[in-house]
Design a protein around this motif. Structure first.
Motif, PDB file in Angstrom:
ATOM      1  N   SER A   1     -31.689 -12.923   6.310  1.00  0.00           N
ATOM      2  CA  SER A   1     -32.872 -14.299   5.925  1.00  0.00           C
ATOM      3  C   SER A   1     -33.795 -13.681   7.912  1.00  0.00           C
ATOM      4  O   SER A   1     -32.309 -12.989   8.518  1.00  0.00           O
ATOM      5  N   SER A   2     -34.198 -13.603   7.971  1.00  0.00           N
ATOM      6  CA  SER A   2     -35.410 -14.195   9.244  1.00  0.00           C
ATOM      7  C   SER A   2     -34.146 -13.668  10.159  1.00  0.00           C
ATOM      8  O   SER A   2     -34.266 -15.027  10.379  1.00  0.00           O
ATOM      9  N   THR A   3     -34.110 -12.895  11.071  1.00  0.00           N
ATOM     10  CA  THR A   3     -33.800 -13.440  12.450  1.00  0.00           C
ATOM     11  C   THR A   3     -35.063 -13.151  13.882  1.00  0.00           C
ATOM     12  O   THR A   3     -35.889 -11.933  13.834  1.00  0.00           O
ATOM     13  N   ARG A   4     -35.002 -14.156  14.172  1.00  0.00           N
ATOM     14  CA  ARG A   4     -35.959 -14.314  15.672  1.00  0.00           C
ATOM     15  C   ARG A   4     -35.644 -14.612  16.976  1.00  0.00           C
ATOM     16  O   ARG A   4     -35.954 -14.321  18.223  1.00  0.00           O
ATOM     17  N   GLN A   5     -33.875 -14.461  17.083  1.00  0.00           N
ATOM     18  CA  GLN A   5     -33.449 -14.456  18.302  1.00  0.00           C
ATOM     19  C   GLN A   5     -32.154 -13.564  18.398  1.00  0.00           C
ATOM     20  O   GLN A   5     -30.981 -13.594  16.597  1.00  0.00           O
ATOM     21  N   PHE A   6     -32.096 -12.801  19.235  1.00  0.00           N
ATOM     22  CA  PHE A   6     -30.582 -12.232  19.105  1.00  0.00           C
ATOM     23  C   PHE A   6     -30.064 -11.496  20.597  1.00  0.00           C
ATOM     24  O   PHE A   6     -30.416 -12.406  21.026  1.00  0.00           O
ATOM     25  N   ASP A   7     -28.701 -11.560  19.807  1.00  0.00           N
ATOM     26  CA  ASP A   7     -27.859 -11.412  20.353  1.00  0.00           C
ATOM     27  C   ASP A   7     -27.794 -10.224  22.012  1.00  0.00           C
ATOM     28  O   ASP A   7     -28.008  -9.066  21.423  1.00  0.00           O
ATOM     29  N   LEU A   8     -28.763 -10.424  23.401  1.00  0.00           N
ATOM     30  CA  LEU A   8     -29.103  -9.445  23.986  1.00  0.00           C
ATOM     31  C   LEU A   8     -27.362  -8.852  24.724  1.00  0.00           C
ATOM     32  O   LEU A   8     -28.114  -7.717  25.760  1.00  0.00           O
ATOM     33  N   THR A   9     -26.115  -9.182  24.722  1.00  0.00           N
ATOM     34  CA  THR A   9     -25.637  -8.212  25.074  1.00  0.00           C
ATOM     35  C   THR A   9     -25.214  -7.959  24.237  1.00  0.00           C
ATOM     36  O   THR A   9     -24.229  -6.959  24.758  1.00  0.00           O
ATOM     37  N   ALA A  10     -25.126  -7.317  22.552  1.00  0.00           N
ATOM     38  CA  ALA A  10     -24.460  -6.723  21.587  1.00  0.00           C
ATOM     39  C   ALA A  10     -25.965  -4.655  21.462  1.00  0.00           C
ATOM     40  O   ALA A  10     -26.857  -5.812  21.155  1.00  0.00           O
ATOM     41  N   GLU A  11     -25.055  -3.965  21.987  1.00  0.00           N
ATOM     42  CA  GLU A  11     -26.008  -2.826  21.640  1.00  0.00           C
ATOM     43  C   GLU A  11     -25.512  -2.021  19.698  1.00  0.00           C
ATOM     44  O   GLU A  11     -25.293  -2.087  19.583  1.00  0.00           O
ATOM     45  N   ILE A  12     -27.419  -1.755  19.759  1.00  0.00           N
ATOM     46  CA  ILE A  12     -27.367  -1.634  18.717  1.00  0.00           C
ATOM     47  C   ILE A  12     -26.613   0.264  18.421  1.00  0.00           C
ATOM     48  O   ILE A  12     -26.859   0.554  19.833  1.00  0.00           O
ATOM     49  N   THR A  13     -25.638   0.249  17.598  1.00  0.00           N
ATOM     50  CA  THR A  13     -24.859   1.423  17.732  1.00  0.00           C
ATOM     51  C   THR A  13     -25.816   2.635  17.338  1.00  0.00           C
ATOM     52  O   THR A  13     -26.625   1.910  16.399  1.00  0.00           O
ATOM     53  N   ALA A  14     -25.501   4.050  17.283  1.00  0.00           N
ATOM     54  CA  ALA A  14     -26.366   5.382  16.726  1.00  0.00           C
ATOM     55  C   ALA A  14     -26.020   5.066  15.366  1.00  0.00           C
ATOM     56  O   ALA A  14     -27.076   5.215  14.719  1.00  0.00           O
ATOM     57  N   GLU A  15     -24.630   4.348  15.090  1.00  0.00           N
ATOM     58  CA  GLU A  15     -24.436   4.611  13.958  1.00  0.00           C
ATOM     59  C   GLU A  15     -25.329   3.935  12.983  1.00  0.00           C
ATOM     60  O   GLU A  15     -25.410   3.935  11.524  1.00  0.00           O
ATOM     61  N   GLN A  16     -25.518   2.379  13.376  1.00  0.00           N
ATOM     62  CA  GLN A  16     -27.066   0.748  12.461  1.00  0.00           C
ATOM     63  C   GLN A  16     -27.853   2.018  12.407  1.00  0.00           C
ATOM     64  O   GLN A  16     -28.245   1.426  11.333  1.00  0.00           O
ATOM     65  N   ARG A  17     -27.955   2.063  13.903  1.00  0.00           N
ATOM     66  CA  ARG A  17     -29.914   3.603  13.501  1.00  0.00           C
ATOM     67  C   ARG A  17     -29.711   4.080  12.357  1.00  0.00           C
ATOM     68  O   ARG A  17     -30.289   4.169  11.882  1.00  0.00           O
TER      69      ARG A  17
ATOM     70  N   ALA B   1     -27.499   5.023   9.809  1.00  0.00           N
ATOM     71  CA  ALA B   1     -27.945   3.598   8.171  1.00  0.00           C
ATOM     72  C   ALA B   1     -29.502   2.906   7.946  1.00  0.00           C
ATOM     73  O   ALA B   1     -29.849   3.332   7.149  1.00  0.00           O
ATOM     74  N   VAL B   2     -29.794   2.660   8.877  1.00  0.00           N
ATOM     75  CA  VAL B   2     -31.294   1.816   9.011  1.00  0.00           C
ATOM     76  C   VAL B   2     -31.772   2.845   8.823  1.00  0.00           C
ATOM     77  O   VAL B   2     -33.039   3.353   7.262  1.00  0.00           O
ATOM     78  N   LEU B   3     -32.293   3.903   8.831  1.00  0.00           N
ATOM     79  CA  LEU B   3     -33.528   4.861   9.364  1.00  0.00           C
ATOM     80  C   LEU B   3     -33.032   5.701   7.410  1.00  0.00           C
ATOM     81  O   LEU B   3     -33.618   6.146   6.694  1.00  0.00           O
ATOM     82  N   HIS B   4     -31.472   6.200   7.567  1.00  0.00           N
ATOM     83  CA  HIS B   4     -31.350   7.002   6.362  1.00  0.00           C
ATOM     84  C   HIS B   4     -31.638   6.310   4.998  1.00  0.00           C
ATOM     85  O   HIS B   4     -32.434   6.739   4.445  1.00  0.00           O
ATOM     86  N   ALA B   5     -31.648   4.976   4.786  1.00  0.00           N
ATOM     87  CA  ALA B   5     -31.734   3.922   3.807  1.00  0.00           C
ATOM     88  C   ALA B   5     -32.930   3.916   3.741  1.00  0.00           C
ATOM     89  O   ALA B   5     -33.588   3.953   2.309  1.00  0.00           O
ATOM     90  N   ALA B   6     -34.307   4.192   4.916  1.00  0.00           N
ATOM     91  CA  ALA B   6     -35.332   3.629   4.724  1.00  0.00           C
ATOM     92  C   ALA B   6     -35.990   6.038   3.829  1.00  0.00           C
ATOM     93  O   ALA B   6     -36.783   5.199   2.523  1.00  0.00           O
TER      94      ALA B   6
ATOM     95  N   ILE C   1     -32.706  -4.038   3.980  1.00  0.00           N
ATOM     96  CA  ILE C   1     -31.189  -4.041   3.701  1.00  0.00           C
ATOM     97  C   ILE C   1     -30.421  -3.870   3.993  1.00  0.00           C
ATOM     98  O   ILE C   1     -29.323  -4.040   4.453  1.00  0.00           O
ATOM     99  N   ALA C   2     -30.285  -2.422   4.378  1.00  0.00           N
ATOM    100  CA  ALA C   2     -29.600  -1.632   5.352  1.00  0.00           C
ATOM    101  C   ALA C   2     -28.815  -2.579   6.536  1.00  0.00           C
ATOM    102  O   ALA C   2     -28.295  -2.763   7.128  1.00  0.00           O
ATOM    103  N   ALA C   3     -29.792  -2.479   6.833  1.00  0.00           N
ATOM    104  CA  ALA C   3     -29.704  -3.554   8.692  1.00  0.00           C
ATOM    105  C   ALA C   3     -28.245  -4.528   8.208  1.00  0.00           C
ATOM    106  O   ALA C   3     -27.473  -4.945   8.711  1.00  0.00           O
ATOM    107  N   GLU C   4     -29.084  -5.477   7.479  1.00  0.00           N
ATOM    108  CA  GLU C   4     -28.580  -6.519   7.054  1.00  0.00           C
ATOM    109  C   GLU C   4     -26.531  -6.153   6.873  1.00  0.00           C
ATOM    110  O   GLU C   4     -25.870  -6.210   7.133  1.00  0.00           O
ATOM    111  N   ALA C   5     -26.843  -5.169   6.216  1.00  0.00           N
ATOM    112  CA  ALA C   5     -25.618  -4.303   5.250  1.00  0.00           C
ATOM    113  C   ALA C   5     -24.578  -4.016   7.015  1.00  0.00           C
ATOM    114  O   ALA C   5     -23.694  -3.847   6.719  1.00  0.00           O
ATOM    115  N   VAL C   6     -25.445  -3.633   7.831  1.00  0.00           N
ATOM    116  CA  VAL C   6     -24.680  -3.375   8.829  1.00  0.00           C
ATOM    117  C   VAL C   6     -24.816  -4.223  10.285  1.00  0.00           C
ATOM    118  O   VAL C   6     -24.130  -4.103  11.445  1.00  0.00           O
TER     119      VAL C   6
END
Length: 263
Positions: A16-32, A34-39, A138-143
């Motif tokens: 589902s679309s996310t419009r509010q984010f947890d600003l205390t949670a950092e996006i990890t290098a592994e998540q980034r 995974a998303v870019l590789h899936a693209a 979809i990759a973002a959702e998966a991670v």
């Protein structure tokens, strides 16, 4: 359809679309990664990869995009953004780099010099770009990341072009904002009446349109207080809106830019 136990199908089902984010949670290098590789693994016509992804992490850039994309603060608050650019500039550059646009090559190959793409090229390149964007979503959702599509990236063409240094033969067709969701929210239901047509396109008859209206009104509760409320909402809030007029104005400019006709 509901959950099936299949990891991929369930990922699609719960997104589902996310419009509010947890600003205390950092996006990890592994998540980034995974998303870019899936693209990059998305289907691409001839494996030409007729798109580019602008990876935006600078706050100042997201702040400016929030203003240019209909003043949406969530863009500024999202910790990460990806702009999916329909890109034939890179291919024109490559054609020139290996000598395809010279008179000598034209004589040897029998192919006339063609230094600008056409609308046919845009059609397949746009498909490349949006397929890559959906793979990323979809990759973002998966991670564990939430996303929201921002179609307004095509608005204010002159300012977006200058902000992102977009050259000739490019169109920023879509943007994703990404981050860890602030809270879990149920997947938004999507209408299905008059969606899948067997073998040929069929315009809806009155009973089908009545069923369509009823389905959309049911999903639009408690706002739909009378039949047709959702359709009228779309007409007044989107179809005839100022932002849609701006999208059309800007899209004319982007297509001129694509065709090499200037601004």
């Amino acid at each position: 359809m509901g959950m099936t136990g299949n990891a991929v199908l369930d990922c699609i089902e719960r997104r589902s679309s996310t419009r509010q984010f947890d600003l205390t949670a950092e996006i990890t290098a592994e998540q980034r990664e995974a998303v870019l590789h899936a693209a990059s693994r998305a289907p691409s016509a001839g494996a030409m990869m007729m798109y580019s992804i602008i990876d935006i992490r600078e706050q100042a850039t997201r702040d400016r995009l929030a203003v240019l994309c209909d003043n949406q603060p969530m863009i500024s608050k999202a910790p990460w953004a990806l702009v999916f650019v329909v890109d034939y500039c890179k291919w024109i550059d490559l054609f020139e780099h290996v000598g395809c646009l010279t008179e000598e090559f034209a004589a040897a190959s029998g192919c006339a010099a063609r230094p600008h793409p056409g609308l046919g090229d845009f059609g397949i390149a746009a498909q490349d770009a949006v397929i890559a964007a959906q793979n990323a979503a979809i990759a973002a959702e998966a991670v564990g990341l939430g996303t929201c599509y921002i179609g307004d990236i095509i608005e204010n063409a002159e300012e977006v072009r200058d902000l992102l240094d977009l050259p000739e033969h490019t169109v920023p067709l879509s943007m994703l904002i990404l981050g860890t969701p602030k809270k879990e929210r149920p997947a938004t239901p999507h209408p299905t009446v008059n969606l899948v047509m067997e073998e040929r396109y069929r315009r809806a008859d009155a009973p089908t349109m009545d069923a369509q209206v009823a389905e959309m009104d049911a999903m639009f509760r408690p706002h739909a207080t009378e039949p047709g409320a959702r359709v009228r909402d779309i007409y007044t809030r989107k179809h005839t809106s100022d932002f849609m007029a701006e999208m059309s104005r800007s899209m004319d400019l982007w297509l001129r830019n694509w065709l090499g006709k200037g601004w």
